[in-house]
Design a protein around this motif. Structure first.
Motif, short mmCIF file in Angstrom:
data_model
loop_
_atom_site.label_atom_id
_atom_site.label_comp_id
_atom_site.label_asym_id
_atom_site.label_seq_id
_atom_site.Cartn_x
_atom_site.Cartn_y
_atom_site.Cartn_z
N GLY A 90 -1.36 -2.16 -20.63
CA GLY A 90 0.05 -1.81 -20.79
C GLY A 90 0.36 -0.33 -20.61
N ARG A 91 -0.66 0.49 -20.49
CA ARG A 91 -0.46 1.93 -20.28
C ARG A 91 -0.66 2.24 -18.80
NH1 ARG A 91 -1.19 5.57 -24.61
NH2 ARG A 91 -1.06 7.18 -22.97
N LYS A 92 0.41 2.35 -18.05
CA LYS A 92 0.33 2.61 -16.61
C LYS A 92 -0.44 3.89 -16.31
CE LYS A 92 4.63 0.18 -15.51
NZ LYS A 92 5.98 0.28 -14.91
N ASP A 93 -0.30 4.87 -17.20
CA ASP A 93 -0.97 6.14 -16.96
C ASP A 93 -2.49 6.03 -17.13
OD1 ASP A 93 -0.31 5.69 -19.72
OD2 ASP A 93 -0.90 7.76 -20.18
N PHE A 94 -2.94 4.95 -17.78
CA PHE A 94 -4.38 4.74 -17.93
C PHE A 94 -5.02 4.20 -16.65
CE2 PHE A 94 -4.65 3.92 -22.83
CZ PHE A 94 -4.25 5.22 -23.06
N LEU A 95 -4.22 3.57 -15.80
CA LEU A 95 -4.74 2.82 -14.65
C LEU A 95 -4.68 3.63 -13.37
CD1 LEU A 95 -2.93 -0.58 -15.36
CD2 LEU A 95 -5.11 0.23 -16.28
N ALA A 96 -5.74 3.62 -12.60
CA ALA A 96 -5.74 4.28 -11.30
C ALA A 96 -4.69 3.64 -10.41
CB ALA A 96 -7.11 4.15 -10.65
N GLY A 97 -3.70 4.44 -9.97
CA GLY A 97 -2.62 3.92 -9.15
C GLY A 97 -1.55 3.20 -9.94
N GLY A 98 -1.62 3.26 -11.27
CA GLY A 98 -0.65 2.54 -12.09
C GLY A 98 -0.85 1.04 -11.98
N THR A 99 0.11 0.29 -12.48
CA THR A 99 0.00 -1.17 -12.45
C THR A 99 -0.06 -1.71 -11.03
OG1 THR A 99 1.21 -1.35 -14.55
CG2 THR A 99 1.09 -3.32 -13.18
N SER A 100 0.81 -1.22 -10.17
CA SER A 100 0.83 -1.71 -8.79
C SER A 100 -0.47 -1.36 -8.07
CB SER A 100 2.03 -1.12 -8.03
OG SER A 100 1.96 0.29 -7.99
N GLY A 101 -1.00 -0.18 -8.35
CA GLY A 101 -2.26 0.20 -7.74
C GLY A 101 -3.41 -0.68 -8.19
N ALA A 102 -3.44 -0.99 -9.49
CA ALA A 102 -4.49 -1.87 -10.03
C ALA A 102 -4.42 -3.25 -9.39
CB ALA A 102 -4.37 -1.97 -11.54
N LEU A 103 -3.21 -3.79 -9.24
CA LEU A 103 -3.04 -5.12 -8.67
C LEU A 103 -3.44 -5.17 -7.20
CD1 LEU A 103 0.29 -6.12 -10.40
CD2 LEU A 103 -1.88 -7.33 -10.64
N ALA A 104 -3.43 -4.03 -6.54
CA ALA A 104 -3.78 -3.97 -5.11
C ALA A 104 -5.23 -3.55 -4.87
CB ALA A 104 -2.85 -2.99 -4.40
N THR A 105 -5.97 -3.27 -5.93
CA THR A 105 -7.33 -2.77 -5.80
C THR A 105 -8.35 -3.89 -5.87
OG1 THR A 105 -6.72 -0.64 -6.79
CG2 THR A 105 -9.06 -1.21 -6.77
N GLU A 106 -9.17 -4.01 -4.82
CA GLU A 106 -10.27 -4.98 -4.83
C GLU A 106 -11.50 -4.35 -5.47
OE1 GLU A 106 -10.61 -6.02 -0.71
OE2 GLU A 106 -9.02 -7.54 -0.86
N PHE A 107 -12.43 -5.22 -5.87
CA PHE A 107 -13.57 -4.75 -6.65
C PHE A 107 -14.35 -3.60 -6.01
CE2 PHE A 107 -18.19 -5.19 -7.34
CZ PHE A 107 -18.24 -4.60 -8.59
N PRO A 108 -14.78 -3.68 -4.74
CA PRO A 108 -15.56 -2.57 -4.19
C PRO A 108 -14.85 -1.22 -4.29
CG PRO A 108 -15.72 -4.48 -2.76
CD PRO A 108 -14.64 -4.78 -3.76
N LYS A 109 -13.56 -1.23 -3.99
CA LYS A 109 -12.80 0.03 -4.06
C LYS A 109 -12.70 0.52 -5.50
CE LYS A 109 -8.34 2.17 -3.00
NZ LYS A 109 -6.96 1.97 -2.49
N SER A 110 -12.59 -0.41 -6.45
CA SER A 110 -12.49 0.02 -7.85
C SER A 110 -13.69 0.84 -8.27
CB SER A 110 -12.35 -1.21 -8.78
OG SER A 110 -13.57 -1.90 -8.93
N VAL A 111 -14.84 0.55 -7.68
CA VAL A 111 -16.05 1.31 -7.98
C VAL A 111 -16.10 2.60 -7.19
CG1 VAL A 111 -18.57 1.27 -7.97
CG2 VAL A 111 -17.30 -0.83 -8.50
N THR A 112 -15.95 2.51 -5.88
CA THR A 112 -16.13 3.71 -5.05
C THR A 112 -15.11 4.79 -5.38
OG1 THR A 112 -14.82 2.68 -3.26
CG2 THR A 112 -17.21 2.44 -3.16
N GLN A 113 -13.87 4.41 -5.73
CA GLN A 113 -12.88 5.45 -6.02
C GLN A 113 -13.14 6.13 -7.37
OE1 GLN A 113 -8.97 3.72 -6.01
NE2 GLN A 113 -9.19 2.72 -7.98
N THR A 114 -13.99 5.52 -8.19
CA THR A 114 -14.36 6.14 -9.47
C THR A 114 -15.44 7.20 -9.28
OG1 THR A 114 -13.86 4.05 -10.59
CG2 THR A 114 -15.17 5.63 -11.83
N PHE A 115 -16.18 7.12 -8.18
CA PHE A 115 -17.30 8.03 -7.99
C PHE A 115 -17.19 8.88 -6.72
CE2 PHE A 115 -18.75 4.64 -10.78
CZ PHE A 115 -19.13 5.41 -11.87
N THR A 116 -15.95 9.12 -6.31
CA THR A 116 -15.67 10.08 -5.25
C THR A 116 -14.58 11.02 -5.75
OG1 THR A 116 -14.07 8.53 -4.27
CG2 THR A 116 -16.30 8.52 -3.36
N GLY A 117 -14.52 12.21 -5.19
CA GLY A 117 -13.49 13.15 -5.59
C GLY A 117 -13.93 14.20 -6.58
#
Length: 471
Positions: A280-307
């Motif tokens: 329920g906290r959009k600021d907690f989620l990468a890309g907010g709620t809409s970003g989370a709903l559009a994120t597939e599993f592989p990307k959820s991992v790789t975007q956590t360990f780049t940048g």
């Protein structure tokens, strides 16, 4: 895993009595598994003080421990829902089988739900020789549809030598051995970006309350706390199952898995409400709620360990297989990418397991030979060395795993023996727990979109479960 639990009782009463007995037995060792897993992970940097050494190169390759028949000129097909690096790593196992037998093995990618995929292949007269099924229920369906072949004596001998009774039973239906659990998974892990945690001054949380506090601190520092793979409904079922197991306890977990209690139960309400504190906290989620709903599993991992110190998110929740996807980034497991056990929501931290079971679909010598190979330590050792893989085969030398984190996870799994809770959605009929766009996957995606609608989510879950379970 996304179907009923494997072996069925001969009556409802017997099944419920057995479930209660198993619950009592497993509960005693439940805390031991959690302690073992937490200790192993802490030793590998799970407390924020990582071991900074490079990954182990593992032991010298041992000679074969299983004899295989010569199959010159034989052509086999193997199907699984694996893609990307996971599929590529499995290809190395198949190459070794080819080398030893003289057979040729082609990998045929499958789609979820795999029962539907296999049904189409079988109806067309082209079943694969062996399939790796990501659901207990898919194995049961394959047996009931008369697709599956019982495991031969050679594969059974490997299972009896290398596997605990619990893992053997998961591959059996009504007392007959059909499947080999080639791959297991600890699905109660949170992987985190060490630099992001250090920059925010955050340490790995041990409780859900501490997780929410850490998420608040991380997000306030400019890095969203969590990368959620909301486009893949199965990841959301794993979130729910960990919260529910820890909060409601193992006996209720077992009952909900069998639909012996309804999804409108207060225990489900409590778990969804708790999960909503994060979702329920959009600021907690990468890309907010809409970003989370559009994120597939592989990307959820790789975007956590780049940048670097400013990745898309500081944490990603999922099983030990996350390591395969981390390997696609520049991050190093055990140094840049660390892990901690899923935080305790109730009195105990949860431990949810999953896995892939190999089953022969053709009555051929080649299919049985491959099943025997997959039940051996030889096959598991090859893939263990690639990372992102854990075997329930207790004959696999822990030194085969490429780093301390993987070794710790594997050690905890083997030490647990038969004391684990299997993925709940994987125990449900596929129509409820394993089909994209329907059932539990869809209901929890809708919940991620609107975490305040707890009652509506419960009603949809119960309606879909009742239909799928036939009650």
């Amino acid at each position: 895993m996304r179907g009923r639990y494997g072996r069925q009782g001969s009556s409802q009463t017997r099944a419920r009595t057995g479930a209660r007995t198993r619950a009592r037995t497993r509960t005693r060792a439940w805390a031991a598994l959690i302690a073992a897993g937490a200790l192993a992970l802490t030793a590998c940097g799970g407390d924020g003080d990582a071991t900074r050494g490079g990954p182990s190169t593992g032991p010298e390759q041992k000679g074969p421990t299983v004899q295989l028949p010569k199959l010159p000129g034989e052509k086999l097909e193997v199907s699984a829902v694996w893609t990307g690096p996971e599929q590529a790593n499995f290809a190395k196992v198949l190459k070794e089988f080819e080398k030893r037998t003289g057979a040729t093995v082609a990998f045929v990618p499958a789609q979820d739900p795999i029962v539907t995929f296999l049904g189409t292949k079988i109806a067309g007269g082209q079943p694969p020789d062996v399939a790796l099924l990501p659901q207990v229920g898919a194995l049961v369906a394959a047996v009931r549809n008369k697709w599956a072949q019982p495991a031969g004596p050679e594969a059974t001998a490997q299972l009896e030598a290398n596997y605990s009774p619990g893992w053997r039973q998961l591959g059996a239906v009504e007392g007959t051995q059909y499947g080999v659990y080639y791959k297991a998974a600890n699905k109660s892990l949170v992987w985190y970006n060490a630099k992001a945690f250090e920059a925010a001054g955050v340490k790995p949380p041990k409780t859900w309350k501490e997780l929410i506090a850490a998420a608040d601190t991380l997000s306030a520092s400019g890095t969203p706390a969590v990368s959620v793979a909301g486009a893949d409904g199965w990841t959301l079922t794993d979130w729910f199952e960990n919260v529910y197991l820890s909060q409601a306890g193992p006996e209720k977990y077992d009952r909900l898995a069998k639909h012996e209690i309804k999804w409108t139960d207060d225990s489900v309400k409590e778990a969804l409400t708790t999960l909503g504190e994060l979702f329920g906290r959009k600021d907690f989620l990468a890309g907010g709620t809409s970003g989370a709903l559009a994120t597939e599993f592989p990307k959820s991992v790789t975007q956590t360990f780049t940048g670097g110190e400013r990745p898309a998110a500081a944490m990603v929740f999922e099983g030990d297989f996350v390591g395969v996807n981390i390997a696609q980034t520049e991050a190093k497991v055990g140094e840049d990418a660390l892990v901690f056990p899923f935080p305790a929501v109730g009195a105990k931290a949860p431990v949810v397991s999953g896995g892939d079971v190999a089953v022969a679909l053709k009555p051929s010598k080649g299919a049985q030979a491959l099943l025997t190979f997959l039940a051996s330590a030889d096959a598991a050792r090859i893939q263990a060395g690639q990372g992102g893989f854990v075997s329930p085969n207790k004959a696999v030398d822990l030194a085969a795993y490429p780093n301390d984190i993987q070794r710790g996870i594997a050690k905890a799994l083997i030490a647990a023996g038969d004391d684990f809770r299997f993925d709940m959605s994987d125990q449900a009929p596929a129509a409820f727990g394993a089909t994209p766009g329907t059932g539990e996957w869809k209901a929890l995606q809708d919940f991620l979109a609107n975490p305040s609608d707890v009652a509506g989510t419960q009603a949809r879950l119960e309606a879909d479960a009742a239909k799928a379970f036939g009650n």
